[in-house]
Design a protein around this motif. Structure first.
Motif, mmCIF file in Angstrom:
data_model
loop_
_atom_site.group_PDB
_atom_site.id
_atom_site.type_symbol
_atom_site.label_atom_id
_atom_site.label_comp_id
_atom_site.label_asym_id
_atom_site.label_seq_id
_atom_site.Cartn_x
_atom_site.Cartn_y
_atom_site.Cartn_z
ATOM 1 N N GLY A 28 39.461 51.468 35.473
ATOM 2 C CA GLY A 28 38.196 53.133 36.521
ATOM 3 C C GLY A 28 38.439 52.445 37.792
ATOM 4 N N LEU A 29 37.810 51.736 38.899
ATOM 5 C CA LEU A 29 38.155 50.884 39.277
ATOM 6 C C LEU A 29 38.860 50.429 40.414
ATOM 7 N N PRO A 30 38.990 50.800 41.457
ATOM 8 C CA PRO A 30 39.873 51.049 42.437
ATOM 9 C C PRO A 30 40.554 49.288 42.640
ATOM 10 N N LEU A 31 41.479 48.920 42.813
ATOM 11 C CA LEU A 31 41.521 46.897 42.776
ATOM 12 C C LEU A 31 40.850 47.152 44.723
ATOM 13 N N VAL A 32 41.547 47.621 45.082
ATOM 14 C CA VAL A 32 40.946 47.931 47.055
ATOM 15 C C VAL A 32 39.074 47.877 46.465
#
Length: 69
Positions: A28-32
């Motif tokens: 759920g944590l965006p890679l960016v």
């Protein structure tokens, strides 16, 4: 997905690093955002382990136009 702290080649698609330098990205944590967090964490750790050297007058030894962009 994984992120890793590298010395060189950090923008490569594939890297080989020691296991202690690799981190799982939470679901759920965006890679960016994960990459931004890793970079700021690394900067803080570097600052704590390698403090800057300030001259007696309290002035930075690097001329302002070089570090202000």
């Amino acid at each position: 997905p994984m992120l890793a702290l590298t010395r060189y080649g950090g923008l490569a698609e594939y890297v080989v690093v020691p296991a202690e330098r690799a981190f799982h990205v939470p679901e759920g944590l965006p890679l960016v955002e994960a990459a931004a967090r890793l970079m700021t964490y690394g900067t803080r750790i570097h600052a704590l382990l390698h403090p800057g050297r300030v001259a007696a007058a309290g002035l930075c030894s690097t001329p302002p136009k070089l570090w202000m962009g």
